[in-house]
Design a protein around this motif. Structure first.
Motif, mmCIF file in Angstrom:
data_model
loop_
_atom_site.group_PDB
_atom_site.id
_atom_site.type_symbol
_atom_site.label_atom_id
_atom_site.label_comp_id
_atom_site.label_asym_id
_atom_site.label_seq_id
_atom_site.Cartn_x
_atom_site.Cartn_y
_atom_site.Cartn_z
ATOM 1 N N UNK A 175 -33.596 -50.338 -38.417
ATOM 2 C CA UNK A 175 -34.377 -51.553 -38.171
ATOM 3 C C UNK A 175 -33.837 -52.696 -39.033
ATOM 4 N N UNK A 197 -30.308 -53.872 -37.879
ATOM 5 C CA UNK A 197 -30.254 -54.702 -36.677
ATOM 6 C C UNK A 197 -30.814 -56.096 -36.899
ATOM 7 N N UNK A 198 -31.674 -56.237 -37.900
ATOM 8 C CA UNK A 198 -32.366 -57.512 -38.059
ATOM 9 C C UNK A 198 -31.818 -58.399 -39.158
ATOM 10 N N UNK A 201 -34.148 -57.080 -31.661
ATOM 11 C CA UNK A 201 -35.163 -57.726 -32.497
ATOM 12 C C UNK A 201 -36.529 -57.845 -31.841
ATOM 13 N N UNK A 225 -9.367 -45.228 -35.053
ATOM 14 C CA UNK A 225 -10.401 -46.211 -35.387
ATOM 15 C C UNK A 225 -11.456 -46.281 -34.286
ATOM 16 N N UNK A 226 -10.969 -46.410 -33.065
ATOM 17 C CA UNK A 226 -11.907 -46.512 -31.935
ATOM 18 C C UNK A 226 -12.724 -45.231 -31.823
ATOM 19 N N UNK A 285 -21.171 -44.282 -33.161
ATOM 20 C CA UNK A 285 -22.074 -44.884 -32.175
ATOM 21 C C UNK A 285 -22.899 -43.817 -31.469
ATOM 22 N N UNK A 286 -22.287 -42.671 -31.197
ATOM 23 C CA UNK A 286 -23.029 -41.583 -30.558
ATOM 24 C C UNK A 286 -24.106 -41.057 -31.505
ATOM 25 N N UNK A 290 -26.832 -43.534 -31.560
ATOM 26 C CA UNK A 290 -27.627 -43.482 -30.326
ATOM 27 C C UNK A 290 -28.635 -42.340 -30.381
ATOM 28 N N UNK A 349 -32.506 -43.001 -29.833
ATOM 29 C CA UNK A 349 -33.329 -42.296 -28.843
ATOM 30 C C UNK A 349 -34.515 -41.626 -29.523
ATOM 31 N N UNK A 401 -15.340 -44.983 -34.631
ATOM 32 C CA UNK A 401 -16.445 -45.901 -34.373
ATOM 33 C C UNK A 401 -17.314 -45.368 -33.236
ATOM 34 N N UNK A 402 -16.658 -44.782 -32.232
ATOM 35 C CA UNK A 402 -17.405 -44.259 -31.086
ATOM 36 C C UNK A 402 -18.270 -43.072 -31.487
ATOM 37 N N UNK A 430 -22.119 -48.269 -42.831
ATOM 38 C CA UNK A 430 -21.617 -47.724 -41.582
ATOM 39 C C UNK A 430 -20.092 -47.567 -41.670
ATOM 40 N N UNK A 431 -19.459 -48.539 -42.317
ATOM 41 C CA UNK A 431 -18.008 -48.463 -42.462
ATOM 42 C C UNK A 431 -17.578 -47.210 -43.208
ATOM 43 N N UNK A 433 -37.173 -44.168 -29.996
ATOM 44 C CA UNK A 433 -37.949 -44.470 -28.792
ATOM 45 C C UNK A 433 -38.880 -43.329 -28.413
ATOM 46 N N UNK A 471 -9.744 -51.194 -26.493
ATOM 47 C CA UNK A 471 -10.948 -50.453 -26.860
ATOM 48 C C UNK A 471 -11.545 -49.783 -25.626
ATOM 49 N N UNK A 528 -21.430 -50.037 -28.133
ATOM 50 C CA UNK A 528 -20.656 -50.095 -29.371
ATOM 51 C C UNK A 528 -19.448 -51.022 -29.210
ATOM 52 N N UNK A 551 -24.141 -45.942 -24.812
ATOM 53 C CA UNK A 551 -24.014 -46.218 -26.244
ATOM 54 C C UNK A 551 -22.581 -46.595 -26.598
ATOM 55 N N UNK A 552 -21.613 -45.933 -25.957
ATOM 56 C CA UNK A 552 -20.211 -46.271 -26.222
ATOM 57 C C UNK A 552 -19.908 -47.690 -25.721
ATOM 58 N N UNK A 576 -28.950 -59.652 -40.764
ATOM 59 C CA UNK A 576 -27.504 -59.713 -40.532
ATOM 60 C C UNK A 576 -26.679 -59.803 -41.797
#
Lengths: 191, 191, 191, 191
Positions: free
Chosen positions: A106, A109-110, B110, A147-148, A155-156, A159, A163, A151-152, A121-122, A166, B175, B159, B155-156, A112
DNA sequence: GATGAATGAGATTTCATTCAT
DNA sequence: TATGAATGAAATCTCATTCAT
């Protein structure tokens, strides 16, 4: 920093986590946080120079717990095994500390311009990048842009957390297993 | 709705998109948006009953453009080909309208209670779920949980947009290609 | 003033009456009134220099109707008979045009500086003062301060209207009869 | 609630009373009230969650003073004596605290949905209804609808306050005496 | 005559922050 | 160390009024 000082900060951070998870970042005012902690608003600004500093403390706190939790479970091993363990450890932390992770995301995402988050995350991406590179060098992973891919994979993982946010009843383990299989198929050298 | 009325609304929506992309959702006040449009705050509340209505208009506007753009490029085809085209179309829209997508995601992250957004992502997930189910029935995709896989593919895609947000110079096509390969490996029936 | 001009003003006044009775004075904005009249806000300020002028027109309109209605029913007669008829005529107008009276009182209570209203009530008080003085001179009414008594009688009439405002199903005739008896007892010379 | 907190609330309530009496309810904005108290708008919303809460506090404050004042003067007695004392006590409060009563009525007429007010007037009506019923049963009052009569008596009292609002130099005691006589004539059993 | 559009003042409310105690 | 109190900026929203067409 005195013991009491540290205890107070921890208490405030804990209440901030609860508040953000429950109300969302935008609604989590200092007054709301203080109310949950049964302390006055003033205490917060006494212990934290600004709201931003508190948020940073929250991020640091959750992330360090998260990192410690995961580090304790991921032993040196072969790349794929480590990656698999890493993902499962992420899922385990989510099961055990869902509120904390929801808050972390949260805020991410808000807010920045919060210094550390992007960095956090890096760190995950870098670590996985290294694993992937190792695996490629050992010939167990196919050729891809590490790298991709790193990052992917993060991202999974994110996600899965989203989920769960939610749907509190999400079957996290099943979801994680599916992701592990997905990633395995995606990166292993075709036989 | 008159032509002028529509033009004004479009202008305001466009300025809102710029403002949100630039300052972030939380900082995008009506005053800021009006300033960018060189109009007074009052004009916005004249054309939109509330800020929420404006945000909804922004989401609707961008999403409908996005959906139209993608729909125009994805023809009926075999499941994998459609999925591949879909991902590429997403990347193409990102290249052409980066600001719009950044705004769409900024709002999504947001404004928790904005009606349409959750729905929008769900539409993508549902569509891909259907493609995956078709592919499994045709025997070209391996066995997996289609819900989890569809959510993961979205999600990918998300991302990719997020990385583009962080780095305006990201090589989106590269990408995207990597993701396409990743997904292909992840879902195709092993030979 | 042209015929059309007058017709428009009447229409606007009528809608203002409806709106105020329904929403209350504070909520009766020009936009609301215009909406009920199916005309734009601008039309109102075209025909009335200001909102205050509109409100004045409303008061004048209702009060003149009210006065005409009552005047048509109260013929020259003995003081008590006239007073009785006057009160009954008031009740009859209330039964026939409740909305209009509610609006008149709503404006009276809220818009302190509207020129005519105070005057309107004063007209009633003056008229009744005269009746009471006549009755005293004729020896049918006891001795009392005619100003206070007149104001009090008008207050009893106003209270009937106020109770009708609170309860749309009030038995106006019964209430009126009780007031008439009350006043009769209060003013007649004791036998 | 601390002493200082209570003092501030009292001060704000007092200033609100002054402001409403002077400018009327509609013009009594938080800014105006704060200005009279020489404090910033923010102080008011710090001590009162909303403007409505402040208005409720004003109503409660004045009404409780009013009720206490009257209660201290009206002892158990025969119905008519109590009613007479009640009316005189109302007049005495008006003489001593005119501004407060004007404010109470200003709020009552303007803020339709404020919880307590309607209730307050109802309390007066109920009390008088009881007195009237007692008097009828004891045979000292004639036969009439006690509800209508009680409401009417309260209306006469309210009219005294309203006339005092219009004319600060009104001879309240004379007015009250006239009303008392009026009511006496109206309700006593004819000899 | 009529209207949509625009404006700007002002209202309430929220809130991070400062400060005296 | 703690806290209640105060502040002022900024946000959203309402609305009477003005104006160009």
């Amino acid at each position: 920093m005195s013991f009491i000082e540290q205890a107070r900060r921890n208490q405030i951070v804990a209440c901030a986590i609860e508040t953000i998870a429950e109300l969302g970042y935008a609604q989590a005012s200092l007054a709301q946080i203080g109310q949950r902690a049964n302390i006055s608003k003033g205490v917060i600004t006494y212990h934290f120079a600004s709201k931003e500093e508190l948020m940073q403390a929250v991020v640091d706190d959750v992330f360090s717990r998260f990192a410690t939790f995961v580090a304790a479970r991921v032993m040196d091993d072969k790349p794929w095994e480590m990656l698999q363990t890493l993902l499962q450890a992420n899922a385990d932390f989510l099961k055990a500390h869902r509120t904390q992770l929801l808050t972390l995301f949260e805020i991410a995402h808000n807010a920045h311009d919060l210094a550390l988050h992007g960095h956090n995350r890096e760190l995950d991406v870098e670590r996985i990048t290294k694993l992937l590179t190792d695996g490629q060098q050992q010939g167990v992973f196919r050729n891809f842009d590490v790298q991709v891919m790193a990052s992917s994979i993060v991202a999974l993982r994110d996600n899965l957390i989203a989920q769960s946010a939610k749907n509190a009843n999400l079957d996290v383990d099943h979801y994680c297993q599916e992701i592990i299989t997905l990633v395995n198929q995606a990166i292993r050298r075709s036989s």
